[in-house]
Each structure stands twice: as structure tokens, then as C-alpha cells.
Design an enzyme around this catalytic site. Structure first.
Site, PDB file in Angstrom:
ATOM      1  CG  LEU A  10       6.669   6.817  15.170  1.00 59.27           C
ATOM      2  CD1 LEU A  10       6.078   6.774  15.969  1.00 59.27           C
ATOM      3  CD2 LEU A  10       5.806   6.588  13.820  1.00 59.27           C
ATOM      4  N   GLY A  13       0.618   4.151   8.881  1.00 60.64           N
ATOM      5  CA  GLY A  13       0.327   3.007   8.126  1.00 60.64           C
ATOM      6  C   GLY A  13       0.399   2.054   8.064  1.00 60.64           C
ATOM      7  CB  SER A  16      -2.407  -3.194   5.398  1.00 60.57           C
ATOM      8  OG  SER A  16      -3.875  -1.726   4.943  1.00 60.57           O
ATOM      9  N   GLY A  17      -0.665  -3.528   3.817  1.00 61.83           N
ATOM     10  CA  GLY A  17       0.326  -2.963   2.727  1.00 61.83           C
ATOM     11  C   GLY A  17       1.343  -3.523   3.250  1.00 61.83           C
ATOM     12  CB  ILE A  18       4.562  -0.153   1.526  1.00 59.55           C
ATOM     13  CG1 ILE A  18       4.009  -0.781   0.224  1.00 59.55           C
ATOM     14  CG2 ILE A  18       5.933  -0.289   2.081  1.00 59.55           C
ATOM     15  CD1 ILE A  18       4.667   0.101  -0.683  1.00 59.55           C
ATOM     16  CE1 TYR A 156      -1.424   8.078  -3.390  1.00 61.61           C
ATOM     17  CE2 TYR A 156       0.104   8.440  -5.145  1.00 61.61           C
ATOM     18  CZ  TYR A 156       0.046   7.530  -4.542  1.00 61.61           C
ATOM     19  OH  TYR A 156       0.517   6.557  -3.920  1.00 61.61           O
TER      20      TYR A 156
END
Length: 299
Positions: A10, A13, A16-18, A156
Site C-alpha cells: 500500500l 500519495g 504524482s511525483g515519487i 515542514y
């Protein structure tokens, strides 16, 4: 319950991206890949990439909002009910935020922590009983910003530091129960992650008050970093994630590039913090000292 023979991972995110690149690469490696995202209407790029790679049958899109405990529990339960097992979780979903705490409110700090830290904890907690049963693994995509605090990324980096501390503490406990734990630390990645921060640069600068010159220096640095030919592609950054999935024994900490290894290594040997502070001053357009080297911003 339907039991599938392929191992099941599983990944969060994956629109997109990584996350997208990791989902396709895991499927190409033979894993049944449950590719999750908060908004499944954004699955078009993933579906197209899976089709082009010839792995459509191994990629299953599901909705999962890591900030919603009910969504997490329901998704994990569905995966186990449909496949009979869960062999790995890749915590990849994340949200960036640029700003300094004096100039923005606590709501922004809490929002970043919800996605980048508490969401990771929630999914890991829900998955662990099933990973114990399968002798599985937890792989969490953090950032070099989870090791080195960086200007105007206080919230962040705080969230990514927290994730690293959580996983480093969990790793030996989980290992005693047969579950391997790793963190993967990318540097700059040419992906939609930068766009997803939602930067309104003129507004940021207008609101920055006494920090405006330093913020402009940071933004200039960030744009150079993510636009440079040394920034990794999502596919390059995702490759170590899939290598960790298939390795007999995962290392705990994995950097995705030589630059990331050098950058993180500097922090781990910087006992008084002076080398990192000197380099970060350089990111703001201030004197960085003679021994600093060009740096990349956080993923």
C-alpha cells in the site's frame, strides 16, 4: 476473503511525483500495488503510466486520506479483505509549507503536522498487526529536511524530524516482531511537489515583513535547486524505495542520491551545529563561509 499470491504493498500519495513513480515501479517488480490518494479523480496520470508500463493489472487505485482515521482504517481493512495479506506500506503522502512561524498562525503548523507526521503514524499503527502477520515492512519517504532544518521550512522540517524520530524509535521494536522499518530521504526532486506547496511568491514577500530579504534569497535558491539538472526525477528518487521493498534486509536510513548522502552526512558529523548554520545562512544570500558547498532545498 480473497488471497492473492503476489505480495501486496500500500503506497500513499500516488497521484504524482515519487508516489506515482514508486507505484508503477513496484508493480513492475511484481508487487500488487494498492495506490492510494486523497482525491481519486486525480488518478489519471497514474493509470496512464501503469498502462504504458504494462502493469495495469497490478495497480489498484483506492481513496485514502491519511489525516482521517476512519479513512485509514477502512482502506487497510479493504486491502486485507481483498488480498488476504498486507506485506508492505510506503508512507509517501506529504505536504510542503514555506513560511516562518512569526508570520503565520498555528493552524498552518498543525496542518503540516497532520499530513506529514500524524498521518504517517496513523497508517503505520493501523498496518502493523497485518505486517506482523506477514513479516512485512514499513518504508517512509521523509526528506533530507528530516535531518537538516532549513530556512522558512520550520513546520515542514519539524514534521519530518518527528517522522524520523518516530521511525528510528519504532524500528528495533518492530524488528523484534518481524517487521522491518526504513526511512528514505530524497533531496530536490523535479516533481509536482514544488507546485503543491502553492507558493504565491509576491504575497509571501509582502507578508514577510523584516524577513523579506532573506525569504527572497531562499526562494531564489529553491528555484535554482529544483530547476537544476542535478535535481532527481521522481523515477530516480523512487528507485531506492522499490529496492528497499525487495531487499532481503533494509538499511534503516536510505538517501536517494550522492548529494543527499553528502548533505545528510554533514549534519550527522556536525556536533556543534556550526557547519549546518553556516550553510543555511548561504541559502539566504548571506555569507556562507569558505567551506560551504552549493545545497538543495527540501523535497
Amino acid at each position: 476473503m480473497t488471497t492473492t499470491s503476489a505480495k501486496t504493498v500500500l503506497i500513499t500519495g500516488t497521484s504524482s511525483g515519487i508516489g506515482l513513480a514508486a507505484a508503477v515501479a513496484a508493480a513492475r517488480a511484481g508487487w500488487h500495488t494498492v495506490a492510494t490518494m486523497r482525491d481519486t479523480s486525480r488518478s489519471g496520470a497514474l493509470v496512464k503510466a501503469a498502462a504504458e508500463a504494462g502493469v495495469t493489472g497490478l495497480v489498484q487505485v483506492k481513496r485514502l486520506d491519511v489525516t482521517d482515521a476512519d479513512s485509514v482504517a477502512a482502506c487497510v481493512a479493504e486491502v486485507v479483505a481483498e488480498h488476504g495479506h498486507l506485506d508492505a506500506v510506503v508512507n509517501n503522502a506529504g505536504a510542503g509549507f514555506v513560511g516562518t512561524v512569526e508570520q503565520h498562525g498555528m493552524a498552518e503548523v498543525r496542518s503540516v503536522m497532520e499530513v506529514n507526521f500524524f498521518g504517517v503514524v496513523e497508517l503505520t499503527r493501523a498496518a502493523l498487526p497485518h505486517l506482523r502477520a506477514s513479516g512485512g515492512r514499513v518504508i517512509t519517504v521523509t526528506s533530507v529536511g528530516g535531518v537538516v532544518g532549513q530556512p522558512f521550512n520550520e513546520s515542514y522540517c519539524a514534521a519530518k524530524f518527528a517522522v524520523e524520530g518516530f521511525m528510528e524509535s519504532l524500528a528495533p521494536v518492530a524488528a523484534a516482531a518481524g517487521v522491518q522499518v526504513s526511512v528514505v530521504e530524497p533531496g530536490a526532486v523535479s516533481s509536482e511537489f514544488v507546485n503543491n506547496v502553492g507558493l504565491d511568491i509576491p504575497a509571501l514577500l509582502a507578508q514577510a515583513g523584516p524577513y523579506a530579504p532573506q525569504l527572497q534569497g531562499y526562494i531564489d535558491h529553491a528555484m535554482r535547486s529544483f530547476g537544476s539538472d542535478t535535481a532527481q526525477t521522481p523515477e530516480q528518487a523512487a528507485a531506492p524505495v522499490v529496492e528497499a521493498l525487495t531487499a532481503e534486509k533494509m538499511p534503516f536510513r536510505i538517501q536517494t542520491s550522492d548529494w543527499a548522502r553528502t548533505f545528510v552526512g554533514r549534519k550527522l558529523t556536525d556536533l556543534d551545529g556550526s557547519a549546518v548554520q553556516t550553510e543555511m545562512s548561504g541559502w539566504l544570500g548571506q555569507s556562507a563561509g569558505a567551506d560551504s558547498t552549493p545545497a538543495r532545498t527540501v523535497r
